[in-house]
Design a protein around this motif. Structure first.
Motif, PDB file in Angstrom:
ATOM      1  N   MET A 141       0.843  -1.201   0.000  1.00 46.93           N
ATOM      2  CA  MET A 141       0.000   0.000   0.000  1.00 46.93           C
ATOM      3  C   MET A 141       0.876   1.247   0.000  1.00 46.93           C
ATOM      4  SD  MET A 141      -2.782   1.179   2.894  1.00 46.93           S
ATOM      5  CE  MET A 141      -1.560   1.587   4.166  1.00 46.93           C
ATOM      6  N   ARG A 142       0.654   2.100  -0.982  1.00 47.83           N
ATOM      7  CA  ARG A 142       1.392   3.363  -1.070  1.00 47.83           C
ATOM      8  C   ARG A 142       0.474   4.529  -0.724  1.00 47.83           C
ATOM      9  NH1 ARG A 142       5.848   3.470  -5.877  1.00 47.83           N
ATOM     10  NH2 ARG A 142       6.870   1.491  -5.383  1.00 47.83           N
ATOM     11  N   ILE A 143       1.001   5.492   0.027  1.00 46.14           N
ATOM     12  CA  ILE A 143       0.251   6.684   0.405  1.00 46.14           C
ATOM     13  C   ILE A 143       1.065   7.912  -0.003  1.00 46.14           C
ATOM     14  CG2 ILE A 143      -0.934   7.917   2.248  1.00 46.14           C
ATOM     15  CD1 ILE A 143      -0.753   5.381   3.954  1.00 46.14           C
ATOM     16  N   ARG A 144       0.447   8.763  -0.806  1.00 50.66           N
ATOM     17  CA  ARG A 144       1.064  10.038  -1.165  1.00 50.66           C
ATOM     18  C   ARG A 144       0.387  11.151  -0.357  1.00 50.66           C
ATOM     19  NH1 ARG A 144       0.597  10.216  -7.633  1.00 50.66           N
ATOM     20  NH2 ARG A 144      -1.600  10.211  -6.998  1.00 50.66           N
TER      21      ARG A 144
ATOM     22  N   ASP B 149     -20.024   2.553  11.506  1.00 50.61           N
ATOM     23  CA  ASP B 149     -18.724   1.901  11.625  1.00 50.61           C
ATOM     24  C   ASP B 149     -17.997   2.093  10.298  1.00 50.61           C
ATOM     25  OD1 ASP B 149     -16.527   0.278  11.847  1.00 50.61           O
ATOM     26  OD2 ASP B 149     -17.628  -1.546  12.394  1.00 50.61           O
ATOM     27  N   LEU B 150     -16.952   2.901  10.317  1.00 48.45           N
ATOM     28  CA  LEU B 150     -16.264   3.270   9.079  1.00 48.45           C
ATOM     29  C   LEU B 150     -15.686   2.059   8.352  1.00 48.45           C
ATOM     30  CD1 LEU B 150     -15.401   5.585   7.231  1.00 48.45           C
ATOM     31  CD2 LEU B 150     -13.342   5.873   8.637  1.00 48.45           C
ATOM     32  N   THR B 151     -15.307   1.029   9.083  1.00 50.40           N
ATOM     33  CA  THR B 151     -14.727  -0.162   8.434  1.00 50.40           C
ATOM     34  C   THR B 151     -15.702  -0.794   7.441  1.00 50.40           C
ATOM     35  OG1 THR B 151     -15.478  -1.598  10.246  1.00 50.40           O
ATOM     36  CG2 THR B 151     -13.256  -0.684  10.413  1.00 50.40           C
ATOM     37  N   LEU B 152     -16.998  -0.582   7.657  1.00 52.03           N
ATOM     38  CA  LEU B 152     -18.007  -1.171   6.773  1.00 52.03           C
ATOM     39  C   LEU B 152     -18.227  -0.344   5.509  1.00 52.03           C
ATOM     40  CD1 LEU B 152     -20.686  -2.135   9.473  1.00 52.03           C
ATOM     41  CD2 LEU B 152     -18.842  -3.563   8.532  1.00 52.03           C
ATOM     42  N   PHE B 153     -17.648   0.856   5.467  1.00 51.45           N
ATOM     43  CA  PHE B 153     -17.903   1.769   4.352  1.00 51.45           C
ATOM     44  C   PHE B 153     -16.650   2.138   3.554  1.00 51.45           C
ATOM     45  CE2 PHE B 153     -21.505   2.337   7.109  1.00 51.45           C
ATOM     46  CZ  PHE B 153     -22.583   2.483   6.246  1.00 51.45           C
TER      47      PHE B 153
ATOM     48  N   HIS C 191      -4.035   7.313  13.665  1.00 52.07           N
ATOM     49  CA  HIS C 191      -3.472   5.963  13.562  1.00 52.07           C
ATOM     50  C   HIS C 191      -4.541   4.886  13.371  1.00 52.07           C
ATOM     51  CE1 HIS C 191      -0.558   2.688  15.199  1.00 52.07           C
ATOM     52  NE2 HIS C 191      -0.511   2.765  13.885  1.00 52.07           N
ATOM     53  N   PRO C 192      -5.687   4.947  14.086  1.00 46.01           N
ATOM     54  CA  PRO C 192      -6.718   3.932  13.848  1.00 46.01           C
ATOM     55  C   PRO C 192      -7.192   3.900  12.394  1.00 46.01           C
ATOM     56  CG  PRO C 192      -7.169   5.120  15.875  1.00 46.01           C
ATOM     57  CD  PRO C 192      -6.051   5.848  15.206  1.00 46.01           C
ATOM     58  N   PHE C 193      -7.300   5.066  11.764  1.00 47.10           N
ATOM     59  CA  PHE C 193      -7.703   5.086  10.362  1.00 47.10           C
ATOM     60  C   PHE C 193      -6.644   4.434   9.476  1.00 47.10           C
ATOM     61  CE2 PHE C 193      -7.065   7.140   6.239  1.00 47.10           C
ATOM     62  CZ  PHE C 193      -8.200   6.668   5.594  1.00 47.10           C
TER      63      PHE C 193
ATOM     64  N   LYS D 298      -4.994   0.022   6.030  1.00 42.39           N
ATOM     65  CA  LYS D 298      -3.989  -1.006   5.755  1.00 42.39           C
ATOM     66  C   LYS D 298      -4.644  -2.351   5.479  1.00 42.39           C
ATOM     67  CE  LYS D 298       0.202  -2.875   5.736  1.00 42.39           C
ATOM     68  NZ  LYS D 298      -0.154  -4.259   5.407  1.00 42.39           N
ATOM     69  N   GLU D 299      -5.776  -2.608   6.129  1.00 42.73           N
ATOM     70  CA  GLU D 299      -6.479  -3.875   5.911  1.00 42.73           C
ATOM     71  C   GLU D 299      -6.955  -4.017   4.473  1.00 42.73           C
ATOM     72  OE1 GLU D 299      -6.799  -6.432   8.174  1.00 42.73           O
ATOM     73  OE2 GLU D 299      -5.358  -5.179   9.261  1.00 42.73           O
ATOM     74  N   LEU D 300      -7.226  -2.899   3.808  1.00 40.61           N
ATOM     75  CA  LEU D 300      -7.673  -2.944   2.410  1.00 40.61           C
ATOM     76  C   LEU D 300      -6.503  -3.106   1.453  1.00 40.61           C
ATOM     77  CD1 LEU D 300     -10.361  -0.093   2.350  1.00 40.61           C
ATOM     78  CD2 LEU D 300     -10.670  -2.519   2.867  1.00 40.61           C
ATOM     79  N   ASN D 301      -5.307  -2.714   1.924  1.00 38.84           N
ATOM     80  CA  ASN D 301      -4.085  -2.837   1.121  1.00 38.84           C
ATOM     81  C   ASN D 301      -4.257  -2.198  -0.258  1.00 38.84           C
ATOM     82  OD1 ASN D 301      -1.394  -3.599   0.799  1.00 38.84           O
ATOM     83  ND2 ASN D 301      -1.942  -5.508  -0.229  1.00 38.84           N
ATOM     84  N   GLN D 302      -4.768  -0.965  -0.247  1.00 43.28           N
ATOM     85  CA  GLN D 302      -5.030  -0.242  -1.488  1.00 43.28           C
ATOM     86  C   GLN D 302      -4.335   1.116  -1.433  1.00 43.28           C
ATOM     87  OE1 GLN D 302      -9.165  -0.074  -2.554  1.00 43.28           O
ATOM     88  NE2 GLN D 302      -8.897   1.587  -4.024  1.00 43.28           N
ATOM     89  N   ASP D 303      -3.692   1.501  -2.520  1.00 43.94           N
ATOM     90  CA  ASP D 303      -3.049   2.806  -2.583  1.00 43.94           C
ATOM     91  C   ASP D 303      -4.085   3.916  -2.426  1.00 43.94           C
ATOM     92  OD1 ASP D 303      -0.823   1.324  -3.181  1.00 43.94           O
ATOM     93  OD2 ASP D 303      -0.688   1.956  -5.280  1.00 43.94           O
ATOM     94  N   PHE D 304      -3.719   4.983  -1.729  1.00 38.66           N
ATOM     95  CA  PHE D 304      -4.590   6.155  -1.655  1.00 38.66           C
ATOM     96  C   PHE D 304      -3.749   7.385  -1.342  1.00 38.66           C
ATOM     97  CE2 PHE D 304      -4.412   4.509   2.640  1.00 38.66           C
ATOM     98  CZ  PHE D 304      -4.447   5.614   3.477  1.00 38.66           C
ATOM     99  N   ASP D 305      -4.361   8.553  -1.522  1.00 43.39           N
ATOM    100  CA  ASP D 305      -3.694   9.832  -1.298  1.00 43.39           C
ATOM    101  C   ASP D 305      -4.299  10.525  -0.093  1.00 43.39           C
ATOM    102  OD1 ASP D 305      -2.116   9.442  -3.517  1.00 43.39           O
ATOM    103  OD2 ASP D 305      -3.313  10.723  -4.846  1.00 43.39           O
ATOM    104  N   ILE D 306      -3.462  11.294   0.604  1.00 45.43           N
ATOM    105  CA  ILE D 306      -3.906  12.039   1.786  1.00 45.43           C
ATOM    106  C   ILE D 306      -3.632  13.527   1.591  1.00 45.43           C
ATOM    107  CG2 ILE D 306      -3.372  12.551   4.198  1.00 45.43           C
ATOM    108  CD1 ILE D 306      -3.024   9.620   4.737  1.00 45.43           C
TER     109      ILE D 306
END
Length: 314
Positions: free
Chosen positions: A1-4, A223-227, A265-267, A272-280
């Motif tokens: 997972m990459r985060i820019r 519950d954000l994990t569901l969305f 950190h919780p987010f 990380k569980e999705l293991n998908q690249d995203f940007d912040i």
């Protein structure tokens, strides 16, 4: 997972580099008529010059995300001014666009809270369309439509969310199709939560930006994990997230100077569980300084590798 990572508008530490120098209508009106246009052009020229300096800063620090100031052009949508801000600065806009293309930057705009499509007043919707078109023209002038987005909130509830959401979908039909293609929606900290915003995005087929701080302030029973996966699925490119942390418990909705690693950190673990690249996009008051500090904090996590000045891999 990459985060820019990226930040908003002003690079702190660059001397006199604000891209948001203003010219109020009162000041404009007080000028002799023959001086007004020159003053408009002078302020815009300075803002574009400072934006170019900021992009060079970002390139030097390998920062791919940048939110342009919505105040680049003074009085661009004022009904008594409405001036051509593209033609006189064709070269300057193109130079910014060349930097975006050459270094594969990801530009964005975030019009103010008055740009909304839930109002029962026709003039509010008309002004929202006008403001979205203004931001579209800036992306177009930079040849950045392929990479750029214009992010807004759904708007107010006016005492009846269901009716206001129905009005949002109706009013949004007034937005030209090519402008809507650049649009994203973001959950807010008081009214429209993650689920309501996501449902609206899916219905309108526009990407959703998750604002984690807003979610924490306005999460309800969600519950954000569901969305999170559904939110990411609204994108046909790399998903984007907004990150900030509360100024204090008493001013929870206000942005702090820096981003609390403990708060977000919780987010990060959830993502990380999705293991998908995203940007912040960092929305802290200290802007690029807060971004660099947060990257240092994240890079200290076991298993995280810093790839560049503005990117990590986990």
């Amino acid at each position: 997972m990459r985060i820019r990572f990226g930040y908003v508008a002003n690079a702190l530490g660059l001397w006199d580099a604000s891209p948001s120098k203003a010219l109020t209508f009162a000041r404009y009106s007080a000028l002799p008529k023959h001086e007004r246009m020159e003053k408009l052009k002078a302020v815009t020229s300075k803002n574009l010059q400072h934006t170019k300096r900021i992009l060079h800063y970002n390139i030097a620090h390998e920062i791919k995300l940048y939110r342009f100031s919505s105040s680049l052009v003074p009085l661009a949508t004022h009904p008594e001014v409405m001036w051509d801000f593209v033609t006189p600065f064709k070269t300057e806009w193109e130079e910014l666009g060349q930097l975006i293309q050459q270094f594969q930057l990801r530009p964005s705009f975030h019009p103010n809270q008055f740009t909304l499509f839930t109002s029962p007043r026709a003039e509010v919707t008309m002004n929202a369309v006008k403001d979205m078109e203004f931001h579209y023209k800036m992306l177009e002038a930079m040849n950045a439509l392929e990479r750029g987005i214009i992010n807004i909130h759904i708007g107010g509830a006016y005492g009846d969310k269901e009716t206001s959401l129905a009005r949002f979908h109706q009013n949004l039909k007034q937005l030209p199709h090519e402008v809507k293609k650049q649009m994203t929606l973001e959950n807010d900290d008081k009214t429209y939560d993650v689920k309501e915003t996501l449902n609206t995005c899916e219905k309108e087929k526009v990407p959703m930006i998750l604002d984690y701080h807003h979610y924490m302030a306005n999460q309800g029973e969600i519950d954000l994990t569901l969305f999170l996966q559904r939110i990411f699925n609204t994108w046909n490119t790399i998903p984007k997230v907004h990150i900030s942390s509360p100024k204090s418990d008493q001013a929870y909705r206000s942005h702090a100077d820096f981003v609390s690693f403990e708060f977000i950190h919780p987010f990060l673990k959830m993502a990380k569980e999705l293991n998908q690249d995203f940007d912040i996009m960092i929305e802290a008051k200290k802007k690029n300084l807060a971004m660099l500090q947060l990257i240092d904090d994240i890079a200290s996590i076991r298993g995280v590798k810093r790839l560049s000045g503005g990117e990590v891999e986990w």
